[in-house]
Design an enzyme around this catalytic site. Structure first.
Site, PDB file in Angstrom:
ATOM      1  N   SER A   1      -3.845  -1.366  15.697  1.00 10.76           N
ATOM      2  CA  SER A   1      -3.141  -0.531  16.666  1.00 10.76           C
ATOM      3  C   SER A   1      -4.055   0.020  17.753  1.00 10.76           C
ATOM      4  O   SER A   1      -3.679   0.064  18.923  1.00 10.76           O
ATOM      5  CB  SER A   1      -2.443   0.619  15.932  1.00 10.76           C
ATOM      6  OG  SER A   1      -3.379   1.385  15.184  1.00 10.76           O
TER       7      SER A   1
ATOM      8  N   CYS B   1      -4.053   6.074   0.030  1.00 13.16           N
ATOM      9  CA  CYS B   1      -3.592   4.770  -0.460  1.00 13.16           C
ATOM     10  C   CYS B   1      -3.587   4.668  -1.978  1.00 13.16           C
ATOM     11  O   CYS B   1      -3.396   3.572  -2.518  1.00 13.16           O
ATOM     12  CB  CYS B   1      -4.476   3.665   0.108  1.00 13.16           C
ATOM     13  SG  CYS B   1      -4.491   3.591   1.916  1.00 13.16           S
TER      14      CYS B   1
ATOM     15  N   ARG C   1      -1.335   5.189  12.147  1.00 11.59           N
ATOM     16  CA  ARG C   1      -1.039   6.342  11.290  1.00 11.59           C
ATOM     17  C   ARG C   1      -0.033   7.271  11.950  1.00 11.59           C
ATOM     18  O   ARG C   1       0.758   7.920  11.270  1.00 11.59           O
ATOM     19  CB  ARG C   1      -2.341   7.065  10.933  1.00 11.59           C
ATOM     20  CG  ARG C   1      -3.215   6.213  10.026  1.00 11.59           C
ATOM     21  CD  ARG C   1      -4.584   6.801   9.753  1.00 11.59           C
ATOM     22  NE  ARG C   1      -5.389   5.865   8.972  1.00 11.59           N
ATOM     23  CZ  ARG C   1      -6.676   6.037   8.690  1.00 11.59           C
ATOM     24  NH1 ARG C   1      -7.307   7.116   9.133  1.00 11.59           N
ATOM     25  NH2 ARG C   1      -7.325   5.138   7.979  1.00 11.59           N
TER      26      ARG C   1
ATOM     27  N   LYS D   1     -11.575  -4.651   4.666  1.00 16.06           N
ATOM     28  CA  LYS D   1     -10.891  -3.642   5.479  1.00 16.06           C
ATOM     29  C   LYS D   1     -11.822  -2.450   5.649  1.00 16.06           C
ATOM     30  O   LYS D   1     -12.180  -1.784   4.676  1.00 16.06           O
ATOM     31  CB  LYS D   1      -9.584  -3.218   4.814  1.00 16.06           C
ATOM     32  CG  LYS D   1      -8.797  -2.180   5.609  1.00 16.06           C
ATOM     33  CD  LYS D   1      -7.498  -1.836   4.904  1.00 16.06           C
ATOM     34  CE  LYS D   1      -6.702  -0.788   5.660  1.00 16.06           C
ATOM     35  NZ  LYS D   1      -5.425  -0.458   4.970  1.00 16.06           N
TER      36      LYS D   1
ATOM     37  N   TYR E   1       0.241  -6.791  17.610  1.00 16.69           N
ATOM     38  CA  TYR E   1       1.423  -6.182  18.234  1.00 16.69           C
ATOM     39  C   TYR E   1       1.744  -6.860  19.561  1.00 16.69           C
ATOM     40  O   TYR E   1       2.804  -6.618  20.143  1.00 16.69           O
ATOM     41  CB  TYR E   1       1.195  -4.685  18.424  1.00 16.69           C
ATOM     42  CG  TYR E   1       0.895  -3.991  17.111  1.00 16.69           C
ATOM     43  CD1 TYR E   1       1.919  -3.614  16.249  1.00 16.69           C
ATOM     44  CD2 TYR E   1      -0.423  -3.745  16.704  1.00 16.69           C
ATOM     45  CE1 TYR E   1       1.658  -3.012  15.034  1.00 16.69           C
ATOM     46  CE2 TYR E   1      -0.698  -3.145  15.489  1.00 16.69           C
ATOM     47  CZ  TYR E   1       0.345  -2.779  14.651  1.00 16.69           C
ATOM     48  OH  TYR E   1       0.065  -2.195  13.437  1.00 16.69           O
TER      49      TYR E   1
ATOM     50  N   GLU F   1     -16.780  -8.554  -1.077  1.00 18.22           N
ATOM     51  CA  GLU F   1     -15.372  -8.183  -1.247  1.00 18.22           C
ATOM     52  C   GLU F   1     -14.469  -9.413  -1.137  1.00 18.22           C
ATOM     53  O   GLU F   1     -13.532  -9.585  -1.929  1.00 18.22           O
ATOM     54  CB  GLU F   1     -14.970  -7.149  -0.190  1.00 18.22           C
ATOM     55  CG  GLU F   1     -15.521  -5.751  -0.419  1.00 18.22           C
ATOM     56  CD  GLU F   1     -14.666  -4.949  -1.412  1.00 18.22           C
ATOM     57  OE1 GLU F   1     -13.760  -5.536  -2.037  1.00 18.22           O
ATOM     58  OE2 GLU F   1     -14.917  -3.749  -1.546  1.00 18.22           O
TER      59      GLU F   1
ATOM     60  N   ARG G   1     -10.687   8.113   4.221  1.00 20.43           N
ATOM     61  CA  ARG G   1     -10.509   6.970   3.318  1.00 20.43           C
ATOM     62  C   ARG G   1     -11.817   6.219   3.074  1.00 20.43           C
ATOM     63  O   ARG G   1     -11.809   5.065   2.655  1.00 20.43           O
ATOM     64  CB  ARG G   1      -9.446   6.031   3.892  1.00 20.43           C
ATOM     65  CG  ARG G   1      -8.076   6.681   3.938  1.00 20.43           C
ATOM     66  CD  ARG G   1      -7.020   5.794   4.554  1.00 20.43           C
ATOM     67  NE  ARG G   1      -5.723   6.465   4.523  1.00 20.43           N
ATOM     68  CZ  ARG G   1      -4.657   6.072   5.193  1.00 20.43           C
ATOM     69  NH1 ARG G   1      -4.722   5.000   5.955  1.00 20.43           N
ATOM     70  NH2 ARG G   1      -3.520   6.734   5.106  1.00 20.43           N
TER      71      ARG G   1
ATOM     72  N   LYS H   1     -10.199  -6.724   8.825  1.00 22.89           N
ATOM     73  CA  LYS H   1      -9.499  -5.689   9.603  1.00 22.89           C
ATOM     74  C   LYS H   1     -10.448  -4.525   9.844  1.00 22.89           C
ATOM     75  O   LYS H   1     -11.056  -4.050   8.885  1.00 22.89           O
ATOM     76  CB  LYS H   1      -8.262  -5.229   8.824  1.00 22.89           C
ATOM     77  CG  LYS H   1      -7.448  -4.151   9.533  1.00 22.89           C
ATOM     78  CD  LYS H   1      -6.304  -3.662   8.643  1.00 22.89           C
ATOM     79  CE  LYS H   1      -5.507  -2.590   9.378  1.00 22.89           C
ATOM     80  NZ  LYS H   1      -4.454  -2.004   8.524  1.00 22.89           N
TER      81      LYS H   1
ATOM     82  N   CYS I   1       0.879  -1.169   0.000  1.00 23.82           N
ATOM     83  CA  CYS I   1       0.000   0.000   0.000  1.00 23.82           C
ATOM     84  C   CYS I   1       0.915   1.217   0.000  1.00 23.82           C
ATOM     85  O   CYS I   1       1.995   1.174   0.599  1.00 23.82           O
ATOM     86  CB  CYS I   1      -0.908  -0.001   1.224  1.00 23.82           C
ATOM     87  SG  CYS I   1      -2.155   1.309   1.214  1.00 23.82           S
TER      88      CYS I   1
END
Length: 326
Positions: free
Chosen positions: A274, A130, A205, A195, A313, A233, A217, A248, A120
C-alpha cells in the site's frame, strides 16, 4: 572491441526495435489484485490513504472481480473487514464470515477467476496483532490453531489458494496438515515467506483498520537489515509445503526477490504494498511525477528482479494498458 563498432543505441532507435529486444515482459497475467471486503450489505467507502481503493460490500466486490476477470487479471486476494473484533480474532474462523461469503459469491459469478485469501488474524483482532496476545507477548503456537481453522473455512468456501501472512513459525506445516486431513489436498499455499516489519504497510492498516493497539510487529515480522534470514525463512516454508513464496514489500527489497529467485526452484511472488502504491499516487497528484510511467517502471523493476507474479493495487490500471498494447 568497443565504439564505434559497438553502438548499443542501434537497438533503441524505434519503438518496434525496443519491443523486439525487450528482456522483461509485464502483462495482466502476472498480476494479483488485492481487495478489501466488508460485511456491509451495499455500497463502498473510499480509503483516503489509498486513492482509488475502497472497502467494498459484496455487491461492489463483484463489480470489481467481474471487471478484473474481463481485463485478463487471473487472480484476486481478499482481505476481510468484520463487523466485530475480539482478542482472538474469532470472526476469522467463521464459515459464514465475511471472506467465506465473498468467496462463494465470486465463484458463483466468475468461476474461472482465482480467489486467494489472506490468512492472518490482524484484521479480526481488537488489539491489531497477527497472533494471540498474553501479557503483552504474541504467542506463536496458540495462534497456529486459529490460523488452521481460518484456512479451512476459506478452503471449504471455495478458495483456490490460501496465503498465510502472519509470520508465525511453523504455520505453513500446520496449515498444510490441516488442509490435507480435511480433504483439501489440492489447495496450494502462497506463503508470505519473507515479510519485513515495514513502515510501507501504513495505508493498508488504515484500510483494514488493523494497526496494532500497542507495540509493533517486530517480534514476528523480519528486520529490514537482514538478507540471509530471508533465505532461511523461505527455505523453511518450502520445506513445510509452500507452493509459492512471497517477498513483501517489493521495491525496497528487490535484492531479496532476486536472491530468492536465484536460490529456489519455486514460483516467486512479490507484493507492491500500500505504501508503495500511495507514494506514487500522492506524487502524481502533486504533479511531481507521471503516474502511468511510474507505475509501469516500478512494476517492471519487480518483474525484472525475478517475481513471477505481483500483488498490486495498480492491477486494473496496468491490465488496461497491457490490453491496449495488444
Amino acid at each position: 572491441m568497443g565504439f564505434p563498432t559497438h553502438r548499443p543505441r542501434r537497438l533503441r532507435a524505434s519503438e518496434a526495435l525496443r519491443r523486439m529486444v525487450r528482456e522483461t515482459e509485464l502483462s495482466a497475467g502476472h498480476l494479483i489484485y488485492p481487495l478489501f471486503v466488508t460485511q456491509e450489505k451495499k455500497g463502498k467507502s473510499e480509503i483516503t490513504s489509498m486513492p482509488g481503493q475502497y472497502r467494498l460490500s459484496i455487491p461492489e466486490l463483484l463489480k470489481e472481480t467481474t471487471e478484473a476477470a474481463r481485463l485478463g487479471i487471473p487472480a484476486v486476494i481478499l482481505f476481510g473487514i468484520p463487523k466485530t473484533k475480539d482478542d482472538y480474532g474469532s470472526a476469522a474462523c467463521d464459515p459464514r464470515g465475511v471472506v467465506p461469503q465473498a468467496i462463494r459469491a465470486i465463484k458463483e459469478k466468475t468461476p474461472d477467476l482465482l480467489v486467494i485469501t489472506d490468512v492472518c488474524i490482524d484484521e479480526y483482532t481488537s488489539h491489531g496483532h497477527c497472533g494471540v496476545v498474553k501479557e503483552g507477548k504474541i504467542l506463536n503456537d496458540e495462534t497456529l490453531e486459529i490460523l488452521s481453522k481460518m484456512a479451512l473455512a476459506h478452503a471449504e468456501a471455495g478458495a483456490d489458494m490460501i496465503a498465510p501472512s502472519d509470520m508465525m513459525d511453523g504455520r505453513v506445516r500446520t496449515l498444510r496438515k490441516t488442509l490435507d486431513e480435511n480433504g483439501q489436498t489440492e489447495i496450494p499455499i502462497l506463503s508470505y515467506a519473507a515479510k519485513y516489519a515495514s513502515c510501507f504497510y501504513a495505508p493498508f492498516r488504515d484500510a483494514a483498520q488493523s494497526a496494532p493497539q500497542f507495540g509493533d510487529r517486530k517480534s514476528y515480522q523480519m528486520d529490514a537489515a537482514n538478507r540471509r534470514e530471508a533465505i532461511r525463512e523461505v527455505a523453511l516454508d518450502i520445506e513445510e509445503g509452500a507452493d509459492i513464496v512471497m517477498v513483501k514489500p517489493a521495491l525496497p527489497y528487490l535484492d531479496i526477490i532476486r536472491e530468492v529467485k536465484d536460490t529456489f526452484n519455486v514460483p516467486v511472488a512479490a507484493y507492491q504494498v500500500s505504501g508503495e502504491f500511495s507514494m506514487i499516487k500522492a506524487a502524481a497528484q502533486k504533479g511531481w511525477i507521471d503516474e502511468t510511467r511510474a507505475m509501469i517502471e516500478s512494476l517492471l523493476s519487480i518483474r525484472r528482479a525475478g517475481a513471477d507474479m505481483i500483488l498490486t493495487y495498480f492491477a486494473k490500471e496496468m491490465a488496461h494498458i497491457s490490453g491496449e498494447k495488444r
